[in-house]
Design a protein around this motif. Structure first.
Motif, PDB file in Angstrom:
ATOM      1  N   ALA A 123      11.787   5.104 -91.863  1.00 47.50           N
ATOM      2  CA  ALA A 123      11.063   5.573 -93.047  1.00 47.50           C
ATOM      3  C   ALA A 123       9.790   4.766 -93.251  1.00 47.50           C
ATOM      4  CB  ALA A 123      11.943   5.484 -94.291  1.00 47.50           C
ATOM      5  N   GLY A 124       9.774   3.527 -92.801  1.00 49.09           N
ATOM      6  CA  GLY A 124       8.613   2.680 -93.008  1.00 49.09           C
ATOM      7  C   GLY A 124       7.741   2.519 -91.783  1.00 49.09           C
ATOM      8  N   VAL A 125       7.872   3.396 -90.777  1.00 53.39           N
ATOM      9  CA  VAL A 125       7.123   3.240 -89.535  1.00 53.39           C
ATOM     10  C   VAL A 125       5.625   3.411 -89.753  1.00 53.39           C
ATOM     11  CG1 VAL A 125       6.710   4.254 -87.256  1.00 53.39           C
ATOM     12  CG2 VAL A 125       9.021   3.822 -88.022  1.00 53.39           C
ATOM     13  N   ASP A 126       5.217   4.440 -90.428  1.00 51.04           N
ATOM     14  CA  ASP A 126       3.784   4.636 -90.680  1.00 51.04           C
ATOM     15  C   ASP A 126       3.586   5.475 -91.942  1.00 51.04           C
ATOM     16  OD1 ASP A 126       4.280   7.285 -89.939  1.00 51.04           O
ATOM     17  OD2 ASP A 126       3.498   7.023 -87.926  1.00 51.04           O
ATOM     18  N   GLU A 127       2.346   5.648 -92.296  1.00 49.23           N
ATOM     19  CA  GLU A 127       2.002   6.387 -93.516  1.00 49.23           C
ATOM     20  C   GLU A 127       2.394   7.864 -93.416  1.00 49.23           C
ATOM     21  OE1 GLU A 127       0.345   4.981 -96.237  1.00 49.23           O
ATOM     22  OE2 GLU A 127       0.548   3.032 -95.290  1.00 49.23           O
ATOM     23  N   GLU A 128       2.422   8.395 -92.205  1.00 47.57           N
ATOM     24  CA  GLU A 128       2.694   9.820 -92.027  1.00 47.57           C
ATOM     25  C   GLU A 128       4.167  10.102 -91.766  1.00 47.57           C
ATOM     26  OE1 GLU A 128       0.042  11.379 -89.079  1.00 47.57           O
ATOM     27  OE2 GLU A 128      -1.665  10.336 -89.948  1.00 47.57           O
ATOM     28  N   GLY A 129       5.010   9.118 -91.969  1.00 49.29           N
ATOM     29  CA  GLY A 129       6.450   9.298 -91.777  1.00 49.29           C
ATOM     30  C   GLY A 129       7.032  10.150 -92.887  1.00 49.29           C
ATOM     31  N   TYR A 130       8.287   9.998 -93.106  1.00 52.17           N
ATOM     32  CA  TYR A 130       8.933  10.777 -94.154  1.00 52.17           C
ATOM     33  C   TYR A 130       9.170   9.908 -95.376  1.00 52.17           C
ATOM     34  CZ  TYR A 130      12.889   8.628 -91.756  1.00 52.17           C
ATOM     35  OH  TYR A 130      13.736   7.741 -91.163  1.00 52.17           O
ATOM     36  N   GLY A 131       9.299  10.554 -96.505  1.00 52.06           N
ATOM     37  CA  GLY A 131       9.501   9.853 -97.770  1.00 52.06           C
ATOM     38  C   GLY A 131      10.697  10.403 -98.511  1.00 52.06           C
ATOM     39  N   PRO A 132      10.895   9.974 -99.741  1.00 47.98           N
ATOM     40  CA  PRO A 132      12.052  10.396-100.536  1.00 47.98           C
ATOM     41  C   PRO A 132      12.143  11.918-100.720  1.00 47.98           C
ATOM     42  CG  PRO A 132      10.983   8.532-101.573  1.00 47.98           C
ATOM     43  CD  PRO A 132      10.105   8.940-100.438  1.00 47.98           C
ATOM     44  N   LYS A 133      11.016  12.582-100.904  1.00 46.52           N
ATOM     45  CA  LYS A 133      11.059  14.047-101.078  1.00 46.52           C
ATOM     46  C   LYS A 133      11.530  14.729 -99.795  1.00 46.52           C
ATOM     47  CE  LYS A 133       7.524  14.335-104.630  1.00 46.52           C
ATOM     48  NZ  LYS A 133       6.191  14.809-104.999  1.00 46.52           N
ATOM     49  N   ASP A 134      11.068  14.221 -98.652  1.00 42.86           N
ATOM     50  CA  ASP A 134      11.492  14.793 -97.369  1.00 42.86           C
ATOM     51  C   ASP A 134      12.990  14.609 -97.168  1.00 42.86           C
ATOM     52  OD1 ASP A 134       8.802  15.442 -96.639  1.00 42.86           O
ATOM     53  OD2 ASP A 134       8.504  13.335 -96.083  1.00 42.86           O
ATOM     54  N   LEU A 135      13.490  13.424 -97.511  1.00 43.24           N
ATOM     55  CA  LEU A 135      14.922  13.153 -97.358  1.00 43.24           C
ATOM     56  C   LEU A 135      15.755  14.014 -98.310  1.00 43.24           C
ATOM     57  CD1 LEU A 135      14.882   9.278 -96.928  1.00 43.24           C
ATOM     58  CD2 LEU A 135      15.297  11.009 -95.164  1.00 43.24           C
ATOM     59  N   ALA A 136      15.273  14.222 -99.529  1.00 45.70           N
ATOM     60  CA  ALA A 136      15.999  15.065-100.483  1.00 45.70           C
ATOM     61  C   ALA A 136      16.055  16.513 -99.991  1.00 45.70           C
ATOM     62  CB  ALA A 136      15.338  14.991-101.857  1.00 45.70           C
ATOM     63  N   LEU A 137      14.957  17.000 -99.439  1.00 44.57           N
ATOM     64  CA  LEU A 137      14.942  18.358 -98.887  1.00 44.57           C
ATOM     65  C   LEU A 137      15.903  18.473 -97.707  1.00 44.57           C
ATOM     66  CD1 LEU A 137      13.791  21.226 -98.748  1.00 44.57           C
ATOM     67  CD2 LEU A 137      11.952  20.312 -97.306  1.00 44.57           C
ATOM     68  N   LEU A 138      15.837  17.506 -96.801  1.00 51.66           N
ATOM     69  CA  LEU A 138      16.736  17.500 -95.652  1.00 51.66           C
ATOM     70  C   LEU A 138      18.191  17.474 -96.094  1.00 51.66           C
ATOM     71  CD1 LEU A 138      17.085  17.264 -92.534  1.00 51.66           C
ATOM     72  CD2 LEU A 138      17.032  14.787 -92.867  1.00 51.66           C
ATOM     73  N   SER A 139      18.480  16.642 -97.068  1.00 50.75           N
ATOM     74  CA  SER A 139      19.841  16.518 -97.575  1.00 50.75           C
ATOM     75  C   SER A 139      20.315  17.817 -98.228  1.00 50.75           C
ATOM     76  CB  SER A 139      19.912  15.368 -98.579  1.00 50.75           C
ATOM     77  OG  SER A 139      21.207  15.223 -99.070  1.00 50.75           O
ATOM     78  N   SER A 140      19.438  18.475 -98.968  1.00 44.28           N
ATOM     79  CA  SER A 140      19.832  19.720 -99.637  1.00 44.28           C
ATOM     80  C   SER A 140      20.149  20.828 -98.642  1.00 44.28           C
ATOM     81  CB  SER A 140      18.741  20.173-100.616  1.00 44.28           C
ATOM     82  OG  SER A 140      17.589  20.597 -99.910  1.00 44.28           O
TER      83      SER A 140
END
Length: 176
Positions: A123-140
């Motif tokens: 999640a912390g690899v670079d600025e263009e990685g994924y964030g909390p919103k991406d993880l919430a969408l993936l989880s849903s």
């Protein structure tokens, strides 16, 4: 990312947090709080007459959502498995099947970066990685799919596997 760089960038706070979670699980057992939790949460469920399918669904949901509260998979299984096995015995559910359901469900850790070390690491690899919103969408998307898969496997595949294992065991020990 090179392995050495990945190790250097490991979140020590996360590792300490996971270690503290394991200590808390040990403390629950040593203090007797786990017994109190079982008496107030599991024992009332015993009298409800939950059937095997309802219990499978309950265990799957409990395991799937437990990562939001208990961030270590080892701690999740340590805390949730004993009550799950107790409930399985009251619902005429094979304890091995209950264990499969719970352990497979506790592997779901995609909602928050802190829930899984690889998710936190990347999640912390670079600025263009994924964030909390991406993880919430993936989880849903993944959570309902995993729930369905666990229930389908619990009803169809795992019981057949258990019967096969029992047959092999009986053949190995020489019982008819």
């Amino acid at each position: 990312m090179a392995f050495g760089d990945a190790i250097k960038s490991a979140e020590w706070k996360l590792l300490l947090f996971l270690a503290a979670t394991i200590c808390l699980a040990d403390g629950l057992t040593a203090s007797g709080l786990n017994r109190w939790l079982i008496e107030t949460t599991v024992d009332p469920l015993r009298g409800t007459g939950l059937g095997p399918l309802a219990l499978i669904s309950l265990l799957a949901l409990l395991g799937l959502f437990s990562h939001l509260v208990i961030h270590s998979r080892t701690a999740r299984v340590s805390v949730l498995l004993p009550p799950a096995l107790m409930l399985a015995s009251t619902a005429r559910l094979d304890p091995l099947l209950a264990m499969f359901v719970l352990v497979s469900a506790t592997g779901f850790c995609q909602t928050l970066a802190i829930c899984a070390k690889p998710v936190a690491l990347f999640a912390g690899v670079d600025e263009e990685g994924y964030g909390p919103k991406d993880l919430a969408l993936l989880s849903s998307i993944l959570l309902p799919m995993q729930f369905i898969l666990i229930v389908v496997f619990a009803v169809t595949v795992w019981p057949a596997t258990g019967a096969l294992l029992n047959t092999l065991h009986l053949q190995l020990v020489g019982e008819p």
